[in-house]
Design a protein around this motif. Structure first.
Motif, mmCIF file in Angstrom:
data_model
loop_
_atom_site.group_PDB
_atom_site.id
_atom_site.type_symbol
_atom_site.label_atom_id
_atom_site.label_comp_id
_atom_site.label_asym_id
_atom_site.label_seq_id
_atom_site.Cartn_x
_atom_site.Cartn_y
_atom_site.Cartn_z
ATOM 1 N N LEU A 130 0.821 -1.216 0.000
ATOM 2 C CA LEU A 130 0.000 0.000 0.000
ATOM 3 C C LEU A 130 0.858 1.270 0.000
ATOM 4 O O LEU A 130 0.331 2.383 0.055
ATOM 5 N N LYS A 131 2.195 1.061 -0.052
ATOM 6 C CA LYS A 131 3.146 2.180 -0.063
ATOM 7 C C LYS A 131 3.006 3.078 1.181
ATOM 8 O O LYS A 131 3.233 4.281 1.129
ATOM 9 N N ILE A 132 2.602 2.457 2.304
ATOM 10 C CA ILE A 132 2.510 3.191 3.581
ATOM 11 C C ILE A 132 3.885 3.206 4.249
ATOM 12 O O ILE A 132 4.314 4.207 4.803
ATOM 13 N N ILE A 133 4.575 2.073 4.202
ATOM 14 C CA ILE A 133 5.949 1.957 4.703
ATOM 15 C C ILE A 133 6.815 1.444 3.561
ATOM 16 O O ILE A 133 6.494 0.439 2.929
ATOM 17 N N LYS A 134 7.912 2.135 3.290
ATOM 18 C CA LYS A 134 8.830 1.714 2.235
ATOM 19 C C LYS A 134 10.183 1.395 2.858
ATOM 20 O O LYS A 134 10.717 2.190 3.630
ATOM 21 N N ASP A 178 -7.905 -10.367 21.580
ATOM 22 C CA ASP A 178 -6.724 -9.530 21.320
ATOM 23 C C ASP A 178 -6.855 -8.695 20.046
ATOM 24 O O ASP A 178 -7.228 -9.211 18.983
ATOM 25 N N LEU A 179 -6.488 -7.427 20.160
ATOM 26 C CA LEU A 179 -6.446 -6.518 19.012
ATOM 27 C C LEU A 179 -5.008 -6.053 18.812
ATOM 28 O O LEU A 179 -4.362 -5.573 19.749
ATOM 29 N N THR A 180 -4.495 -6.224 17.595
ATOM 30 C CA THR A 180 -3.180 -5.694 17.253
ATOM 31 C C THR A 180 -3.385 -4.290 16.681
ATOM 32 O O THR A 180 -4.137 -4.119 15.717
ATOM 33 N N PHE A 181 -2.720 -3.312 17.278
ATOM 34 C CA PHE A 181 -2.919 -1.914 16.904
ATOM 35 C C PHE A 181 -1.563 -1.301 16.549
ATOM 36 O O PHE A 181 -0.625 -1.350 17.338
ATOM 37 N N GLU A 182 -1.471 -0.738 15.333
ATOM 38 C CA GLU A 182 -0.213 -0.184 14.838
ATOM 39 C C GLU A 182 -0.456 1.213 14.271
ATOM 40 O O GLU A 182 -1.507 1.478 13.691
ATOM 41 N N VAL A 183 0.544 2.099 14.419
ATOM 42 C CA VAL A 183 0.439 3.471 13.898
ATOM 43 C C VAL A 183 1.722 3.807 13.144
ATOM 44 O O VAL A 183 2.831 3.566 13.635
ATOM 45 N N THR A 184 1.570 4.375 11.930
ATOM 46 C CA THR A 184 2.732 4.828 11.149
ATOM 47 C C THR A 184 2.523 6.280 10.734
ATOM 48 O O THR A 184 1.389 6.764 10.667
ATOM 49 N N GLN A 185 3.628 6.936 10.452
ATOM 50 C CA GLN A 185 3.561 8.304 9.917
ATOM 51 C C GLN A 185 4.746 8.519 8.983
ATOM 52 O O GLN A 185 5.896 8.550 9.413
ATOM 53 N N LYS A 186 4.420 8.621 7.683
ATOM 54 C CA LYS A 186 5.428 8.899 6.644
ATOM 55 C C LYS A 186 6.664 8.007 6.806
ATOM 56 O O LYS A 186 7.774 8.485 7.059
ATOM 57 N N ASN A 187 6.444 6.749 6.685
ATOM 58 C CA ASN A 187 7.522 5.748 6.712
ATOM 59 C C ASN A 187 8.172 5.548 8.088
ATOM 60 O O ASN A 187 9.198 4.903 8.213
ATOM 61 N N PHE A 188 7.567 6.125 9.122
ATOM 62 C CA PHE A 188 8.046 5.913 10.495
ATOM 63 C C PHE A 188 6.965 5.201 11.308
ATOM 64 O O PHE A 188 5.779 5.384 11.054
ATOM 65 N N HIS A 189 7.417 4.415 12.286
ATOM 66 C CA HIS A 189 6.476 3.793 13.228
ATOM 67 C C HIS A 189 6.378 4.649 14.483
ATOM 68 O O HIS A 189 7.372 5.226 14.924
ATOM 69 N N ILE A 190 5.179 4.709 15.039
ATOM 70 C CA ILE A 190 4.913 5.466 16.274
ATOM 71 C C ILE A 190 4.404 4.488 17.330
ATOM 72 O O ILE A 190 3.629 3.577 17.006
ATOM 73 N N ASN A 191 4.842 4.675 18.557
ATOM 74 C CA ASN A 191 4.304 3.875 19.659
ATOM 75 C C ASN A 191 2.829 4.252 19.849
ATOM 76 O O ASN A 191 2.520 5.372 20.245
ATOM 77 N N PRO A 192 1.893 3.321 19.570
ATOM 78 C CA PRO A 192 0.466 3.649 19.651
ATOM 79 C C PRO A 192 0.024 4.127 21.025
ATOM 80 O O PRO A 192 -0.939 4.891 21.138
ATOM 81 N N LEU A 193 0.731 3.718 22.058
ATOM 82 C CA LEU A 193 0.354 4.124 23.417
ATOM 83 C C LEU A 193 0.637 5.603 23.671
ATOM 84 O O LEU A 193 0.066 6.194 24.603
ATOM 85 N N GLU A 194 1.509 6.212 22.846
ATOM 86 C CA GLU A 194 1.756 7.656 22.961
ATOM 87 C C GLU A 194 0.576 8.469 22.428
ATOM 88 O O GLU A 194 0.388 9.616 22.799
ATOM 89 N N MET A 195 -0.199 7.827 21.533
ATOM 90 C CA MET A 195 -1.302 8.523 20.869
ATOM 91 C C MET A 195 -2.598 8.505 21.685
ATOM 92 O O MET A 195 -3.354 9.468 21.695
ATOM 93 N N ILE A 196 -2.835 7.404 22.382
ATOM 94 C CA ILE A 196 -4.155 7.240 23.049
ATOM 95 C C ILE A 196 -4.116 7.692 24.495
ATOM 96 O O ILE A 196 -3.079 7.644 25.156
ATOM 97 N N ARG A 197 -5.285 8.112 24.965
ATOM 98 C CA ARG A 197 -5.403 8.570 26.356
ATOM 99 C C ARG A 197 -5.493 7.383 27.287
ATOM 100 O O ARG A 197 -6.100 6.374 26.962
#
Length: 392
Positions: free
Chosen positions: A226-230, A373-392
């Motif tokens: 999907l060209k989300i991560i290269k 179990d839910l697998t939850f992943e976050v990316t931003q412009k070819n970088f991975h972000i720790n999803p726990l930093e995003m959610i309250r």
């Protein structure tokens, strides 16, 4: 015929009881396996390592006890022989004691009879004096005999008591030896059970570890398509050079997903969590497996729902770019959000009917459901972000 019928019925009832006991044992083991499968990977690893220590402790106890019982074995054989001899001797002594008791009774009876032979008001005469002297001499003989027999009786009683004390000591030693043998058998049985459990736990752990690697690889391939991560060749070369310089410490790096340069911090506004009630089952970042020394980089988090069939919420406004079942990740939804962010939801059991590729969905929209179990992943412009930093 009646006897045969009852014998058949008795044999059948024993077989049936054994079958029930085995089934109950199997059910219990299956329940344990299910429980182990639901544990966090690191918790299961800790348990395996703890069991390894426990197995070493049991093995050490078995060695000590085996050494003790081996040393006692020859002594026990000698003591059993001594016990047999003592029992024979004791039996003979008891016979002699009974004989002596008979002699004592006979002497007392004879002495009493001679006493009766002298009347109270007898007239002294030459004959009576002779008879009296004879009785006195006989009385002295009886007394001497009585003393000797009494002494023999006392000696034999002491010997019987001594033999009985020896028998008691030997029986105590034999009982102690038997207890040690029983303890050794129980320890060996416990060791067999613990080894079987450890084997099962390691199989579960290996399967979970392997599945984790396969799932991460599949998710990365999906994001690549999907060209989300290269994956950049330059990045791969740099990472490879850095890793070559680092000391290995016998740690194996597994999976192309391990790329520390692909991580960045989240700087946006905090949002809702995809699940309303959950615990973090797998954290984001480096995980060094303590069993096989394999290094894995977790590019996502696994959230375990506290309720079954839990609703999965979209965490940010965005557009659905992927929504379908996959070979190892169950059902997956990928949402494209603002500022080059993509949120990935994997291991869904159900996808909501309204979730279609190309559709815009709002924050809080129910996109599907998970049993656990839910697998939850976050990316931003070819970088991975720790999803726990995003959610309250």
């Amino acid at each position: 015929m009646k006897k045969c019928f009852w014998l058949f019925l008795f044999s059948f009832s024993i077989l049936f009881a054994n079958e029930i006991a085995q089934k109950q044992k199997d059910i219990k083991e299956n329940e344990r396996v299910v429980k182990q499968l639901s544990k966090k990977l690191e918790d299961l690893a800790d348990e395996i390592l703890e069991n390894e220590k426990n197995l070493k402790k049991i093995a050490n106890e078995i060695n000590i006890l085996s050494s003790k019982t081996s040393k006692l074995e020859s002594s026990v054989r000698n003591q059993i022989k001594s016990l047999e001899q003592l029992n024979v001797q004791n039996k003979e002594l008891l016979k002699n004691k009974n004989k002596i008791e008979g002699k004592l009774i006979d002497l007392i009876a004879k002495d009493f009879a001679y006493d009766l032979a002298i009347p109270k008001n007898y007239i002294e005469s030459e004959d009576s004096i002779i008879v009296l002297e004879m009785i006195e001499n006989l009385d002295k003989i009886f007394k001497d005999n009585f003393y000797q027999i009494s002494k023999d009786y006392e000696d034999i009683s002491k010997k019987i008591e001594e033999k009985q004390t020896q028998i008691t000591i030997i029986n105590t030693n034999l009982k102690s030896y038997k207890n040690q043998i029983d303890e050794l058998k129980n320890l060996r049985k416990k060791q067999e059970q613990e080894i079987a459990k450890q084997r099962t736990d390691k199989e579960i752990y290996t399967r979970k570890l392997s599945n984790l690697q396969v799932q991460q690889q599949e998710l990365r391939q999906t994001l690549n398509k999907l060209k989300i991560i290269k994956e950049k060749e330059e990045e791969k070369k740099v990472t490879q050079k850095i890793d070559e310089k680092k000391p290995s410490n016998n740690i194996k790096q597994v999976g192309s997903s391990y790329q520390t340069s692909s991580v960045k911090s989240y700087s946006g506004v905090k949002t809702i969590a995809p699940l309303e009630s959950y615990i973090v089952k797998q954290k984001f970042g480096n995980y060094i497996d303590p069993i096989y020394n394999i290094k894995i980089y977790n590019e996502n988090v696994v959230l375990k729902s506290n309720t079954a069939n839990a609703a999965v919420r979209n965490v940010l406004d965005g557009k659905v770019v992927f929504a379908k079942a996959t070979p190892t990740l169950k059902k997956v939804i990928i949402v494209e959000n603002k500022n080059g962010i993509h949120t990935i939801y994997a291991h869904l059991d159900k996808i909501a009917p309204g979730v279609k590729v190309g559709r815009n969905i709002k924050k809080g929209y129910i996109i599907g459901r998970v049993e656990s179990d839910l697998t939850f992943e976050v990316t931003q412009k070819n970088f991975h972000i720790n999803p726990l930093e995003m959610i309250r």
